[in-house]
Enzyme design. Sequence first.
Site, PDB file in Angstrom:
ATOM      1  N   ASP A  14       1.024  -1.376  -8.126  1.00  0.00           N
ATOM      2  CA  ASP A  14       0.396  -0.479  -8.046  1.00  0.00           C
ATOM      3  C   ASP A  14       0.946   1.059  -8.559  1.00  0.00           C
ATOM      4  OD1 ASP A  14      -0.917  -0.660  -5.296  1.00  0.00           O
ATOM      5  OD2 ASP A  14       1.206  -0.677  -3.709  1.00  0.00           O
ATOM      6  N   LYS A  17      -2.818  -0.476 -12.381  1.00  0.00           N
ATOM      7  CA  LYS A  17      -2.917  -1.467 -13.747  1.00  0.00           C
ATOM      8  C   LYS A  17      -4.800  -1.863 -14.008  1.00  0.00           C
ATOM      9  CE  LYS A  17      -0.853  -4.434 -11.335  1.00  0.00           C
ATOM     10  NZ  LYS A  17      -0.176  -3.749 -10.082  1.00  0.00           N
ATOM     11  N   GLY A  41      -4.763  -4.236  -4.999  1.00  0.00           N
ATOM     12  CA  GLY A  41      -5.710  -3.830  -4.307  1.00  0.00           C
ATOM     13  C   GLY A  41      -5.451  -2.968  -5.709  1.00  0.00           C
ATOM     14  N   HIS A  42      -7.445  -2.925  -6.379  1.00  0.00           N
ATOM     15  CA  HIS A  42      -7.223  -2.030  -7.668  1.00  0.00           C
ATOM     16  C   HIS A  42      -8.808  -1.050  -7.470  1.00  0.00           C
ATOM     17  CE1 HIS A  42      -4.546  -5.803 -10.376  1.00  0.00           C
ATOM     18  NE2 HIS A  42      -4.210  -4.632  -9.554  1.00  0.00           N
ATOM     19  N   GLN A 225       0.030  -7.156  -8.966  1.00  0.00           N
ATOM     20  CA  GLN A 225       1.514  -6.749  -9.156  1.00  0.00           C
ATOM     21  C   GLN A 225       2.301  -6.430  -9.473  1.00  0.00           C
ATOM     22  OE1 GLN A 225       0.063 -10.229  -7.218  1.00  0.00           O
ATOM     23  NE2 GLN A 225      -0.728  -9.059  -6.002  1.00  0.00           N
TER      24      GLN A 225
HETATM   25  P1  IMO Z   1      -1.279  -4.580  -7.097  1.00  0.00           P
HETATM   26  O1  IMO Z   1      -2.214  -6.432  -8.098  1.00  0.00           O
HETATM   27  C1  IMO Z   1       1.982  -3.197  -4.391  1.00  0.00           C
HETATM   28  C2  IMO Z   1       3.836  -7.011  -2.143  1.00  0.00           C
HETATM   29  C3  IMO Z   1       3.589  -6.806  -0.510  1.00  0.00           C
HETATM   30  C4  IMO Z   1       5.069  -7.399  -0.028  1.00  0.00           C
HETATM   31  C5  IMO Z   1       4.891  -8.404  -1.402  1.00  0.00           C
HETATM   32  C6  IMO Z   1       5.005 -10.101  -0.674  1.00  0.00           C
HETATM   33  O2  IMO Z   1      -1.727  -3.954  -6.122  1.00  0.00           O
HETATM   34  O3  IMO Z   1       0.124  -4.027  -7.532  1.00  0.00           O
HETATM   35  P2  IMO Z   1       2.286 -11.522  -0.280  1.00  0.00           P
HETATM   36  O4  IMO Z   1       1.153 -10.718   0.706  1.00  0.00           O
HETATM   37  O5  IMO Z   1       2.121 -11.032  -2.270  1.00  0.00           O
HETATM   38  O6  IMO Z   1       2.905 -12.699  -0.650  1.00  0.00           O
HETATM   39  O7  IMO Z   1       3.153  -9.933  -0.346  1.00  0.00           O
HETATM   40  O8  IMO Z   1       4.480  -8.030  -2.546  1.00  0.00           O
HETATM   41  N1  IMO Z   1       2.356  -6.393  -2.802  1.00  0.00           N
HETATM   42  C7  IMO Z   1       2.169  -5.405  -3.579  1.00  0.00           C
HETATM   43  N2  IMO Z   1       2.579  -4.498  -3.746  1.00  0.00           N
HETATM   44  N3  IMO Z   1       1.198  -3.891  -4.601  1.00  0.00           N
HETATM   45  C8  IMO Z   1      -0.100  -5.043  -4.991  1.00  0.00           C
HETATM   46  O9  IMO Z   1      -0.804  -5.394  -5.780  1.00  0.00           O
HETATM   47  C9  IMO Z   1       0.597  -6.379  -4.181  1.00  0.00           C
HETATM   48  N4  IMO Z   1       0.795  -7.095  -3.409  1.00  0.00           N
HETATM   49  C10 IMO Z   1       1.715  -7.823  -3.006  1.00  0.00           C
HETATM   50  O10 IMO Z   1       3.371  -5.833   0.416  1.00  0.00           O
HETATM   51  O11 IMO Z   1       5.995  -6.600  -0.470  1.00  0.00           O
HETATM   52 MG    MG Z   2      -2.657  -1.724  -5.461  1.00  0.00          MG
END
Ligand code: IMO
Ligand code: MG
Length: 408
Positions: A14, A17, A41-42, A225
């Site tokens: 978050d 990106k 979530g972009h 992530q």
């Molecule tokens: P973007 O791309 C923030 C976190 C989840 C959890 C951990 C594992 O928007 O930055 P998962 O469902 O992947 O097995 O969960 O990773 N997580 C994220 N946190 N931004 C994301 O994506 C995330 N994708 C997974 O909250 O702690």
């Molecule tokens: Mg996000």
Amino acid sequence: MGKNVVIIGTQWGDEGKGKIVDLITDKVSSVVRFQGGHNAGHTLVIEGKKTVLHLIPSGILRKNVNCYIGHGVVLSMTALLKEMNELEDSGVEVSSRLKISPGCPLILPYHIELDNAREAHRGKAAIGTTGNGIGPAYEDKVARRGLRVGDLLDEDLFSEKLKEVVDYHNFSLKNYYKQTPVDFESVLSEALNQAKIIKPMIMDVADELHQQMDNSENILFEGAQGALLDIDQGTYPFVTSSNTTSGGAVTGSGVGVRDIDYVLGIVKAYTTRVGGGPFPTELDYDVNTDEGDPVGRELCSKGHEFGATTGRQRRCGWLDLVILNRSFRLKRTSTPPFSAEGYSAAKPIYIEMPGWKTSTIGTHSFGDLPKEAQDYIKKIEELSEIPVDILSTGPDRDETLILKNPFD
Ligand code: IMO
Ligand code: MG
């Protein structure tokens, strides 16, 4: 010569990106996702219009850009079709511009059941996953039992392999987790139906990318992530199940290590984290009870810190240069956490800097930023020894200050 740039998050996701990918995509022919799945979530805002992408590369909003989903991405057909429909309803052409690698592991309904069952079973030690079946799908991949996008091309073989995997997972769903098993026939028919729309998009993504490189095209690799959620280098076990660091762009897309020209790490000016796990600079605040740290509360509300995928409140805290430098792999700050005494013995060093109260939204030149904001940025550059290329001053594509475009 074309240029290949990787964009990754340097914290716990978050960082913004997607916005930066969309912004500099005007210079590229293609955008590639290489890891993760629809846990991402972009959020993109273009002239006030907001679009949230999970699985489809953030290049999709630029008409002439090809979008690729590399084999490192775990693919839920349900999530993909939902996102495609939403985009096409709002006038964005997807199906002719999106190509999917046959090597992508499929996320199927039992992965979601398993994800939720495992989280419930962990109780207080839950990871706080997105519940999208990401972890179990990667487990199947590594266990060499998973079904992949390419398997959809042969229905009989797909059905045969699926039967085996469903039996395997139903055993633990039923006997270990005491959950309702999934129904093989309905999983099969749903998957085969969805496959009809997916099949025309299947393509040798690695081969396409190499051809584009031969034609001197620019390519952007869009990470999901953040580095601290990396399965190998993150805050294990509170991580996601893929390599979110820059190497993932190579293994997850099929280009070579030497094909990458530049890595752009995205940093949020403070820190957030969704889900469980350590967060040394957290300013603990709970939106439900409205109790906790007042600065944490302010960061959460001013920053709209709620997940784009799950809607969960993001935990907020100060910018942590120690973890940031760990992501940058510099380890050169004067802070001691990597000393022999280890992290727990280390005393944090807090640096307090004067703040500012004027809005910086939409500022287009560095010199127009309040002096205190300039100093804050310079301090980050000084302590990380990494120059800042781009400054985002708001969610909209236009609310950006480009100091150096990585494609120039
Ligand atoms: P973007 O791309 C923030 C976190 C989840 C959890 C951990 C594992 O928007 O930055 P998962 O469902 O992947 O097995 O969960 O990773 N997580 C994220 N946190 N931004 C994301 O994506 C995330 N994708 C997974 O909250 O702690
Ligand atoms: Mg996000």
